[in-house]
Design a protein around this motif. Structure first.
Motif, PDB file in Angstrom:
ATOM      1  N   GLU A 194      97.491  22.703  58.059  1.00 17.06           N
ATOM      2  CA  GLU A 194      98.356  22.515  56.898  1.00 17.06           C
ATOM      3  C   GLU A 194      99.441  23.568  56.797  1.00 17.06           C
ATOM      4  N   ILE A 195      99.156  24.785  57.250  1.00 16.67           N
ATOM      5  CA  ILE A 195     100.175  25.826  57.200  1.00 16.67           C
ATOM      6  C   ILE A 195     101.335  25.475  58.136  1.00 16.67           C
ATOM      7  N   GLU A 196     101.021  24.781  59.241  1.00 14.78           N
ATOM      8  CA  GLU A 196     102.077  24.335  60.158  1.00 14.78           C
ATOM      9  C   GLU A 196     102.894  23.214  59.524  1.00 14.78           C
ATOM     10  N   VAL A 197     102.226  22.308  58.805  1.00 13.00           N
ATOM     11  CA  VAL A 197     102.947  21.254  58.089  1.00 13.00           C
ATOM     12  C   VAL A 197     103.909  21.877  57.088  1.00 13.00           C
ATOM     13  N   TRP A 198     103.421  22.846  56.333  1.00 15.95           N
ATOM     14  CA  TRP A 198     104.233  23.543  55.337  1.00 15.95           C
ATOM     15  C   TRP A 198     105.471  24.167  55.990  1.00 15.95           C
ATOM     16  N   GLU A 199     105.286  24.832  57.108  1.00 14.92           N
ATOM     17  CA  GLU A 199     106.401  25.539  57.745  1.00 14.92           C
ATOM     18  C   GLU A 199     107.399  24.571  58.383  1.00 14.92           C
ATOM     19  N   TYR A 200     106.914  23.444  58.903  1.00 10.03           N
ATOM     20  CA  TYR A 200     107.835  22.436  59.431  1.00 10.03           C
ATOM     21  C   TYR A 200     108.659  21.804  58.310  1.00 10.03           C
ATOM     22  N   VAL A 201     108.028  21.577  57.172  1.00 11.70           N
ATOM     23  CA  VAL A 201     108.764  21.016  56.030  1.00 11.70           C
ATOM     24  C   VAL A 201     109.832  21.997  55.561  1.00 11.70           C
ATOM     25  N   LEU A 202     109.488  23.274  55.494  1.00  9.88           N
ATOM     26  CA  LEU A 202     110.483  24.287  55.130  1.00  9.88           C
ATOM     27  C   LEU A 202     111.635  24.304  56.137  1.00  9.88           C
ATOM     28  N   LYS A 203     111.284  24.233  57.421  1.00  8.07           N
ATOM     29  CA  LYS A 203     112.319  24.246  58.460  1.00  8.07           C
ATOM     30  C   LYS A 203     113.242  23.043  58.301  1.00  8.07           C
ATOM     31  N   GLY A 224     113.832  21.403  55.509  1.00 12.90           N
ATOM     32  CA  GLY A 224     114.634  21.612  54.307  1.00 12.90           C
ATOM     33  C   GLY A 224     115.794  22.557  54.544  1.00 12.90           C
ATOM     34  N   LEU A 225     115.553  23.609  55.313  1.00  8.92           N
ATOM     35  CA  LEU A 225     116.626  24.567  55.617  1.00  8.92           C
ATOM     36  C   LEU A 225     117.716  23.902  56.463  1.00  8.92           C
ATOM     37  N   ALA A 226     117.312  23.028  57.371  1.00  9.09           N
ATOM     38  CA  ALA A 226     118.294  22.339  58.213  1.00  9.09           C
ATOM     39  C   ALA A 226     119.189  21.421  57.393  1.00  9.09           C
ATOM     40  N   GLN A 227     118.662  20.890  56.291  1.00 13.38           N
ATOM     41  CA  GLN A 227     119.479  20.028  55.429  1.00 13.38           C
ATOM     42  C   GLN A 227     120.416  20.850  54.549  1.00 13.38           C
TER      43      GLN A 227
END
Length: 477
Positions: free
Chosen positions: A196-205, A207-210
């Motif tokens: 889940e921590i990887e899911v969280w960090e991919y979602v953040l990544k 969001g930052l790309a957008q």
């Protein structure tokens, strides 16, 4: 009662009509220079078979002077349109000898013409017959499928592939190029094979790309920056299983972004560790179903429980335990399965000798009971020898339920493990499996007796039978 008597003949008649040069009333110019071809067709058939062509033809009716209607389809190749036209007339589709890329282009053209029956057929054909090619061209397939709501089967194929092999896909694919729809469909999945921590960090990544104007460091963000990111991730944040995270992950990796969440939610996350009785577990998403072991005998909960005992990690009994991500620091590599490899001592020693850190599971015949043990040392083919360790333990589980697990550490460390060329994996003189005659035939003795380990792990002592057994090597992730 209705009976079809001439469906094949009718199909053939319509194909003949298509190939007839006399009674057509529309011409279709297909392709781009230099690959352009004129097709002759019949307006009534096209209108009733393709919603797209019907709309196009409404504004291209035959003129009063009797001139034929004429339309252009420049973004479809003549070769593909010929295939589609035969389907429109006769319900026939032939893909023999077609390259997979050509079939994909046929699907794209079919979707444009709103021929949903053929769209569904081609999607399923590609998935069933060309899945390897689809994987190799994942970025193209993903981008194509999510450009149309009609390509749901390909969308599901892509989402399932990402869920099953996230590391493989993300290494060859720009994750941040996912559409929001695709991202949501992925992180919704219970079987997404990511921590889940990887899911969280991919979602953040993502969001930052957008929002390329935002810096990578949230400590520099203003309140307006947090609002921008919160708005971008508004449909994704509720799908993150935050209560699955460890207290360390919350502190180090989530706390810097706490302004993305409501104050109440963040307080509940902290209290779930500090004061769990204060927080309701209602409406909290369960952890994802991550596959941890190739086993026919045990599940991920048992793997997590055994891993904790190996690492001497404290096993708590909190009301949030079932919501926490499993403790999975090890990969369990299957070395032997009795039902696959056989039940002889020789096969055990061929596959498992000279390998340390192994876990063995025995399935008791006729019972919902698993017993076994952990060996930090190497198994060996000897004429009979004892081996000393204070790290081995034996265990039992009933109904694969960790709540009734019994774990017993070694007490007499001089007799922790027994090695013999006629024995299988044996722990002290407590859990033993052997052949009394030779190493080439199946085990004929399997016994439990409390001797050198601290706790009794079975209600009864003596011989018993097994349905299967498995031996795994554990390797740090």
């Amino acid at each position: 009662m209705t009976t079809e008597l001439f469906s094949k003949l009718l199909s053939q008649n319509y194909i003949e009509l298509l190939e007839d040069n006399e009674y057509y009333d529309i011409t279709i110019e297909v392709g781009e220079d230099p690959n352009v071809k004129i097709f002759r067709a019949h307006m009534n058939i096209l209108c009733y078979r393709s919603p797209y062509l019907r709309r196009t033809l409404v504004s291209n009716k035959k003129n009063d002077n009797g001139a034929l209607s004429h339309i252009k389809l420049s973004n479809i190749s003549p070769e593909i349109f010929r295939i589609i036209l035969r389907y429109i007339y006769g319900g026939i589709i032939s893909l023999n000898g077609q390259e997979t890329s050509e079939i994909l282009n046929t699907l794209i053209a079919t979707d444009e013409l709103h021929l949903q029956e053929l769209v569904n057929y081609l999607q399923n054909y590609l998935i069933e017959n060309n899945s390897e090619w689809l994987e190799q061209h994942f970025e193209l397939i993903h981008r194509t499928s999510f450009q149309s709501n009609s390509l749901s089967e390909l969308q599901n194929f892509c989402t399932n592939l990402m869920a099953e092999f996230p590391e493989k896909i993300f290494k060859s694919f720009d994750f941040t190029s996912l559409s929001e729809k695709s991202l949501i469909s992925l992180i919704k999945k219970d079987d997404l094979q990511m921590r889940e921590i990887e899911v969280w960090e991919y979602v953040l990544k993502w969001g930052l790309a957008q929002n390329p104007t935002l810096t990578q460091n949230p400590d520099t963000w203003s309140d307006d920056d947090f609002k921008i990111m919160k708005n971008t991730l508004q449909h994704c944040l509720p799908l993150i299983r935050l209560f699955s995270l460890s207290s360390k992950e919350l502190t180090l990796r989530v706390r810097p972004y706490q302004k993305l969440f409501s104050k109440q939610l963040y307080e509940d996350l902290i209290d779930s560790y500090m004061n769990p009785d204060r927080v309701s577990t209602d409406n909290i998403l369960f952890p994802r179903n991550i596959r941890t072991i190739d086993s026919k005998l045990v599940n991920s909960n048992i793997v997590s429980f055994i891993s904790k005992w190996i690492d001497k990690t404290i096993i708590n009994n909190s009301k949030f335990d079932h919501l926490r991500e499993l403790y999975l620091p090890y990969k369990f590599k299957l070395l032997l399965r009795g039902s696959r490899d056989g039940f002889t001592p020789k096969k055990f020693h061929e596959l498992c000798d000279d390998i340390s850190n192994t876990v063995t599971f025995y399935k008791v015949k006729g019972e919902n009971e698993i017993i076994g043990g952990y060996n930090p040392l190497k198994w060996m083919s000897t004429s009979g020898s004892w081996h000393k360790t204070d790290e081995s333990f034996i265990f039992s589980f009933k109904n694969k339920d960790i709540n009734n697990a019994i774990i017993s550490d070694i007490e007499n460390t001089n007799y922790a493990l027994c090695n013999n060329f006629r024995y299988g994996p044996s722990f002290g003189n407590d859990v033993n499996i052997w052949n009394s005659n030779d190493q080439l035939t199946d085990y004929n003795n399997i016994r439990y007796k409390k001797l050198y380990y601290k706790k009794r792990i079975r209600d009864s002592e003596g011989n018993f039978s097994i349905e299967d057994y498995e031996v795994f090597q554990i390797v740090k992730r």
